[in-house]
Design a protein around this motif. Structure first.
Motif, PDB file in Angstrom:
ATOM      1  N   GLY A 125      -4.050   4.943 -13.685  1.00  0.00           N
ATOM      2  CA  GLY A 125      -3.595   4.783 -14.694  1.00  0.00           C
ATOM      3  C   GLY A 125      -2.023   5.043 -14.507  1.00  0.00           C
ATOM      4  N   PHE A 126      -1.492   5.606 -13.943  1.00  0.00           N
ATOM      5  CA  PHE A 126       0.079   5.640 -13.479  1.00  0.00           C
ATOM      6  C   PHE A 126       0.645   4.376 -13.260  1.00  0.00           C
ATOM      7  CE2 PHE A 126       3.133   6.294  -9.742  1.00  0.00           C
ATOM      8  CZ  PHE A 126       4.331   6.435 -10.701  1.00  0.00           C
ATOM      9  N   ALA A 127      -0.100   3.702 -12.097  1.00  0.00           N
ATOM     10  CA  ALA A 127       0.500   2.615 -11.513  1.00  0.00           C
ATOM     11  C   ALA A 127       0.240   1.466 -12.564  1.00  0.00           C
ATOM     12  CB  ALA A 127      -0.444   2.040 -10.307  1.00  0.00           C
ATOM     13  N   ARG A 128      -0.609   1.507 -13.678  1.00  0.00           N
ATOM     14  CA  ARG A 128      -0.893   0.426 -14.506  1.00  0.00           C
ATOM     15  C   ARG A 128       0.301   0.649 -15.432  1.00  0.00           C
ATOM     16  NH1 ARG A 128      -5.113   1.880 -16.859  1.00  0.00           N
ATOM     17  NH2 ARG A 128      -6.647   1.145 -15.124  1.00  0.00           N
ATOM     18  N   ARG A 129       0.640   1.966 -15.796  1.00  0.00           N
ATOM     19  CA  ARG A 129       1.425   2.230 -16.811  1.00  0.00           C
ATOM     20  C   ARG A 129       3.076   1.307 -16.252  1.00  0.00           C
ATOM     21  NH1 ARG A 129       0.026   7.456 -16.915  1.00  0.00           N
ATOM     22  NH2 ARG A 129       2.029   8.089 -15.978  1.00  0.00           N
ATOM     23  N   ALA A 341      10.047  -8.427   0.084  1.00  0.00           N
ATOM     24  CA  ALA A 341      10.656  -7.189   0.758  1.00  0.00           C
ATOM     25  C   ALA A 341       9.350  -6.346   1.220  1.00  0.00           C
ATOM     26  CB  ALA A 341      11.400  -6.321  -0.194  1.00  0.00           C
ATOM     27  N   GLU A 342       9.699  -5.906   2.595  1.00  0.00           N
ATOM     28  CA  GLU A 342       8.544  -5.287   3.275  1.00  0.00           C
ATOM     29  C   GLU A 342       9.124  -3.713   3.155  1.00  0.00           C
ATOM     30  OE1 GLU A 342       7.906  -6.194   7.203  1.00  0.00           O
ATOM     31  OE2 GLU A 342       5.870  -5.196   7.461  1.00  0.00           O
ATOM     32  N   PHE A 343       8.311  -2.779   2.635  1.00  0.00           N
ATOM     33  CA  PHE A 343       8.711  -1.482   2.965  1.00  0.00           C
ATOM     34  C   PHE A 343       7.799  -0.845   4.032  1.00  0.00           C
ATOM     35  CE2 PHE A 343      10.218  -2.414  -1.305  1.00  0.00           C
ATOM     36  CZ  PHE A 343      11.640  -1.769  -1.308  1.00  0.00           C
ATOM     37  N   LYS A 344       8.337  -0.499   5.068  1.00  0.00           N
ATOM     38  CA  LYS A 344       7.634   0.000   6.327  1.00  0.00           C
ATOM     39  C   LYS A 344       7.583   1.257   6.600  1.00  0.00           C
ATOM     40  CE  LYS A 344       8.639  -2.279  10.170  1.00  0.00           C
ATOM     41  NZ  LYS A 344       7.469  -3.138  10.664  1.00  0.00           N
ATOM     42  N   CYS A 345       8.155   2.166   5.824  1.00  0.00           N
ATOM     43  CA  CYS A 345       8.144   3.506   6.001  1.00  0.00           C
ATOM     44  C   CYS A 345       6.956   4.243   5.552  1.00  0.00           C
ATOM     45  CB  CYS A 345       9.461   4.144   5.414  1.00  0.00           C
ATOM     46  SG  CYS A 345       9.618   3.635   3.829  1.00  0.00           S
ATOM     47  N   PHE A 346       6.047   3.389   4.713  1.00  0.00           N
ATOM     48  CA  PHE A 346       4.711   4.148   4.355  1.00  0.00           C
ATOM     49  C   PHE A 346       3.584   4.149   5.003  1.00  0.00           C
ATOM     50  CE2 PHE A 346       6.875   2.255   0.291  1.00  0.00           C
ATOM     51  CZ  PHE A 346       7.561   3.517  -0.084  1.00  0.00           C
ATOM     52  N   ASP A 347       2.779   5.061   5.045  1.00  0.00           N
ATOM     53  CA  ASP A 347       1.641   4.828   5.665  1.00  0.00           C
ATOM     54  C   ASP A 347       0.214   4.968   5.106  1.00  0.00           C
ATOM     55  OD1 ASP A 347       0.382   7.818   5.948  1.00  0.00           O
ATOM     56  OD2 ASP A 347       2.445   8.162   6.642  1.00  0.00           O
ATOM     57  N   ALA A 348      -0.974   5.144   5.624  1.00  0.00           N
ATOM     58  CA  ALA A 348      -2.253   4.988   4.963  1.00  0.00           C
ATOM     59  C   ALA A 348      -3.030   6.104   4.621  1.00  0.00           C
ATOM     60  CB  ALA A 348      -3.246   3.949   5.799  1.00  0.00           C
ATOM     61  N   THR A 349      -2.005   7.098   4.877  1.00  0.00           N
ATOM     62  CA  THR A 349      -2.707   8.609   4.222  1.00  0.00           C
ATOM     63  C   THR A 349      -2.194   8.726   2.792  1.00  0.00           C
ATOM     64  OG1 THR A 349      -0.805   9.720   5.193  1.00  0.00           O
ATOM     65  CG2 THR A 349      -2.622   9.692   6.424  1.00  0.00           C
ATOM     66  N   ALA A 350      -1.288   7.825   2.482  1.00  0.00           N
ATOM     67  CA  ALA A 350      -0.721   7.758   1.099  1.00  0.00           C
ATOM     68  C   ALA A 350      -1.716   7.289  -0.033  1.00  0.00           C
ATOM     69  CB  ALA A 350       0.561   6.838   0.926  1.00  0.00           C
ATOM     70  N   ASN A 351      -1.707   7.679  -1.290  1.00  0.00           N
ATOM     71  CA  ASN A 351      -2.349   7.171  -2.159  1.00  0.00           C
ATOM     72  C   ASN A 351      -1.541   5.877  -2.582  1.00  0.00           C
ATOM     73  OD1 ASN A 351      -3.188   6.519  -5.001  1.00  0.00           O
ATOM     74  ND2 ASN A 351      -4.065   8.295  -5.316  1.00  0.00           N
ATOM     75  N   PRO A 352      -2.359   4.790  -2.717  1.00  0.00           N
ATOM     76  CA  PRO A 352      -1.367   3.520  -2.722  1.00  0.00           C
ATOM     77  C   PRO A 352      -1.186   3.208  -4.304  1.00  0.00           C
ATOM     78  CG  PRO A 352      -3.813   2.871  -2.524  1.00  0.00           C
ATOM     79  CD  PRO A 352      -3.647   4.346  -2.080  1.00  0.00           C
ATOM     80  N   TYR A 353      -1.710   3.876  -5.041  1.00  0.00           N
ATOM     81  CA  TYR A 353      -1.478   3.884  -6.521  1.00  0.00           C
ATOM     82  C   TYR A 353      -0.170   4.526  -6.768  1.00  0.00           C
ATOM     83  CZ  TYR A 353      -6.071   2.381  -6.928  1.00  0.00           C
ATOM     84  OH  TYR A 353      -7.555   1.300  -6.627  1.00  0.00           O
ATOM     85  N   LEU A 354      -0.130   5.878  -6.184  1.00  0.00           N
ATOM     86  CA  LEU A 354       1.293   6.532  -6.369  1.00  0.00           C
ATOM     87  C   LEU A 354       2.071   5.731  -5.816  1.00  0.00           C
ATOM     88  CD1 LEU A 354      -0.072  10.245  -5.507  1.00  0.00           C
ATOM     89  CD2 LEU A 354       0.541   9.073  -7.646  1.00  0.00           C
ATOM     90  N   VAL A 355       1.777   4.958  -4.694  1.00  0.00           N
ATOM     91  CA  VAL A 355       3.234   4.419  -3.938  1.00  0.00           C
ATOM     92  C   VAL A 355       3.569   3.271  -4.831  1.00  0.00           C
ATOM     93  CG1 VAL A 355       3.850   2.833  -1.725  1.00  0.00           C
ATOM     94  CG2 VAL A 355       2.494   4.941  -1.742  1.00  0.00           C
ATOM     95  N   VAL A 356       2.767   2.503  -5.247  1.00  0.00           N
ATOM     96  CA  VAL A 356       3.181   1.072  -6.005  1.00  0.00           C
ATOM     97  C   VAL A 356       3.850   1.699  -7.264  1.00  0.00           C
ATOM     98  CG1 VAL A 356       1.500  -0.694  -4.984  1.00  0.00           C
ATOM     99  CG2 VAL A 356       0.812   0.580  -7.164  1.00  0.00           C
ATOM    100  N   GLY A 357       3.386   2.601  -7.939  1.00  0.00           N
ATOM    101  CA  GLY A 357       3.806   3.185  -9.215  1.00  0.00           C
ATOM    102  C   GLY A 357       5.265   3.510  -9.140  1.00  0.00           C
ATOM    103  N   GLY A 358       5.429   4.158  -7.780  1.00  0.00           N
ATOM    104  CA  GLY A 358       6.649   5.225  -7.521  1.00  0.00           C
ATOM    105  C   GLY A 358       7.810   4.123  -7.276  1.00  0.00           C
ATOM    106  N   VAL A 359       7.453   3.048  -6.333  1.00  0.00           N
ATOM    107  CA  VAL A 359       8.304   1.903  -5.968  1.00  0.00           C
ATOM    108  C   VAL A 359       8.721   1.116  -7.180  1.00  0.00           C
ATOM    109  CG1 VAL A 359       8.400  -0.177  -4.914  1.00  0.00           C
ATOM    110  CG2 VAL A 359       7.425   1.833  -3.510  1.00  0.00           C
ATOM    111  N   LEU A 360       7.850   0.716  -8.046  1.00  0.00           N
ATOM    112  CA  LEU A 360       8.078   0.028  -9.175  1.00  0.00           C
ATOM    113  C   LEU A 360       9.014   0.710 -10.286  1.00  0.00           C
ATOM    114  CD1 LEU A 360       6.053  -2.108  -8.164  1.00  0.00           C
ATOM    115  CD2 LEU A 360       5.015  -2.435 -10.468  1.00  0.00           C
ATOM    116  N   ALA A 361       8.438   2.097 -10.332  1.00  0.00           N
ATOM    117  CA  ALA A 361       9.759   2.992 -11.039  1.00  0.00           C
ATOM    118  C   ALA A 361      10.938   3.085 -10.708  1.00  0.00           C
ATOM    119  CB  ALA A 361       8.943   4.443 -11.442  1.00  0.00           C
ATOM    120  N   ALA A 362      11.180   3.063  -9.386  1.00  0.00           N
ATOM    121  CA  ALA A 362      12.657   3.276  -8.693  1.00  0.00           C
ATOM    122  C   ALA A 362      13.096   1.895  -8.853  1.00  0.00           C
ATOM    123  CB  ALA A 362      12.384   3.514  -7.357  1.00  0.00           C
TER     124      ALA A 362
END
Ligand code: GLU
Ligand code: MG
Length: 446
Positions: A125-129, A341-362
């Motif tokens: 829901g966060f990623a969608r918002r 743009a490729e953000f390389k610092c992230f890894d697959a232990t992340a929740n991808p919804y948090l990552v896309v939402g956080g990156v977009l918000a920033a």
């Protein structure tokens, strides 16, 4: 309170899908969501229950908002412990029969309260918002998440002898790779590339870019599919940031491009390498927030055993054209549509919804403040010695996250605090462990 998803339409959609699923031999549907520790949790229903589940959801325990990677629980200010329940509601727009798990279909799920209002801790829901906030500005984002994994034998050793990028390794696993390709394609995904990666037993697949929430859904579907195909070939799969201590690990790089009215803002603009001003500000916003974003995208203690210089992991807070040691690698591509743009610092232990939402918000914050993009880093930052290292440990990333008013506001207090509690508890859980012990503890978890 108002119900915020169209229950009746969802039920009708499920009933319409049922006949086709039955004809395809589907017996049950599994609903997946990803918790703050990056683990996929599931419930499933038999096909006959799909319409009811689409209308009302199925029960989901809220304490998984504070579950750790080892399945223990911590607490956040909003935690209700063993009390309460949520509704897991499948998104039938992504319902798909699973090619490597005959008889099963899959759908990503959102979490709602029992009243039918969105659960404030729901990561999807966060990623969608945030995606909707981007769209309200007349912009859209295309995202694609690369997947790297290590195949291992039953004893847990890398199950390939061939060298990095080697045809030898490809031939060793020719049937397996073909089945991965076929399964992904049968599930409606567009595979772009598939190849042996650098580390022992490592492979990589990339899929076509799509909307941010869809890209997060897709990355989970791809990972489940690889795991299922691997199981059929007697192989174990690890998406862990580090499989072998001291060696190159598994990344989960996120590609992103910003678009306005069909135009890719990373191409044909007046800025460096064709960037448009909006793209520059957006990327500057993400770079500025990157230390805090690591608490979302490099969420575990083991993440920082991968995120070190000279392992192509992007351990420096800088950007550069085709620079694989910069956290942000700019790619101009061979067509206008491919610039990203490729953000390389992230890894697959992340929740991808948090990552896309956080990156977009920033990125949006960068746009709001007209942030200038810092000078380019044209070569290996480790050699240049001038670029800033990203947090080198989970506690350092937690520090940056705790100072991030931006992420607190974007995530909403409940989700922000739940993530913080999980990060702090995991830092505590593995403090005092040797690197080898930490790697071993999480090697098979995600
Ligand atoms: N495996 C590397 C990582 O940990 C990335 C290699 C590459 O694709 O550049 O992110
Ligand atoms: Mg790679």
């Amino acid at each position: 309170m108002a119900i915020t998803y169209p229950r009746t339409e969802r039920a009708a959609q499920a009933r319409a899908a049922e006949a086709k699923l039955a004809a395809d031999g589907i017996d049950g549907v599994v609903f997946g969501w990803v918790d703050n520790a990056g683990l996929t949790r599931v419930k499933s229903v038999p096909l006959a229950q799909l319409a009811h589940a689409a209308e009302y959801g199925v029960g989901a325990v809220p304490c998984f908002d504070v579950a750790l990677v080892d399945d223990s629980f911590t607490a956040a200010p909003s935690s209700s412990g063993p009390v309460g329940d949520l509704r897991l509601v499948p998104d039938l727009d992504r319902l798909v029969p699973l090619a490597a798990q005959p008889g099963w279909a899959w759908a990503p799920a959102d979490r709602y309260t029992q009243n039918g209002t969105p659960h404030p801790g729901c990561q999807r829901g966060f990623a969608r918002r945030v995606t909707e906030a981007v769209e309200r500005r007349g912009l859209s984002v295309k995202a694609g998440i690369e997947i790297e994994w290590v195949v291992a034998d039953a004893a847990g050793s890398p199950a390939a002898l061939g060298p990095a990028y080697g045809m030898t390794r490809f031939i060793e696993h020719s049937d397996y790779l073909r089945e991965v390709l076929r399964a992904l394609t049968h599930q409606g995904l567009t595979v772009l590339q598939l190849h042996p990666e650098y580390a022992a037993g490592q492979f990589e697949v990339s899929v076509a870019a799509e909307g941010p929430v869809e890209a997060a859904d897709t990355t989970m579907l791809v990972r489940h599919t690889i795991r299922a195909v691997s199981a059929r070939h007697g192989l174990r799969v690890s998406y862990a940031p580090v499989f072998t201590e001291g060696a190159i690990g598994n990344g989960s790089h996120m590609h992103l491009s910003l678009w306005r009215q069909g135009q890719n803002l990373a191409h044909g603009g007046p800025g460096r390498h064709g960037l448009h001003p909006d793209a520059q500000e957006f990327l500057a916003g993400v770079l500025a927030e990157l230390p805090a974003l690591l608490a979302l995208g490099a969420p575990g203690v083991a993440s920082y055993l991968r995120l070190v210089p000279s392992r192509f992991a992007g351990a420096y807070r800088c950007w550069g054209l085709e620079n694989r040691e910069a956290a942000l690698r700019l790619i101009t591509g061979s067509t206008a549509g491919q610039a990203s743009a490729e953000f390389k610092c992230f890894d697959a232990t992340a929740n991808p919804y948090l990552v896309v939402g956080g990156v977009l918000a920033a990125g949006l914050a960068g746009l709001d403040s007209g942030l200038p993009l810092p000078p380019e880093t044209p070569s290996d930052p480790a050699v240049l010695g001038s670029a800033e290292r990203l947090p080198a440990s989970l506690p350092e990333a937690i520090d940056a996250y705790e100072k991030s008013a931006l992420l607190r506001q974007a995530l909403g207090l409940e989700l922000y605090e739940a993530v913080l509690a999980v990060r702090q508890a995991e830092a505590e859980l593995y403090s005092g462990h040797t690197d080898a012990d930490t790697i071993a503890a999480v090697r098979w978890r995600h």
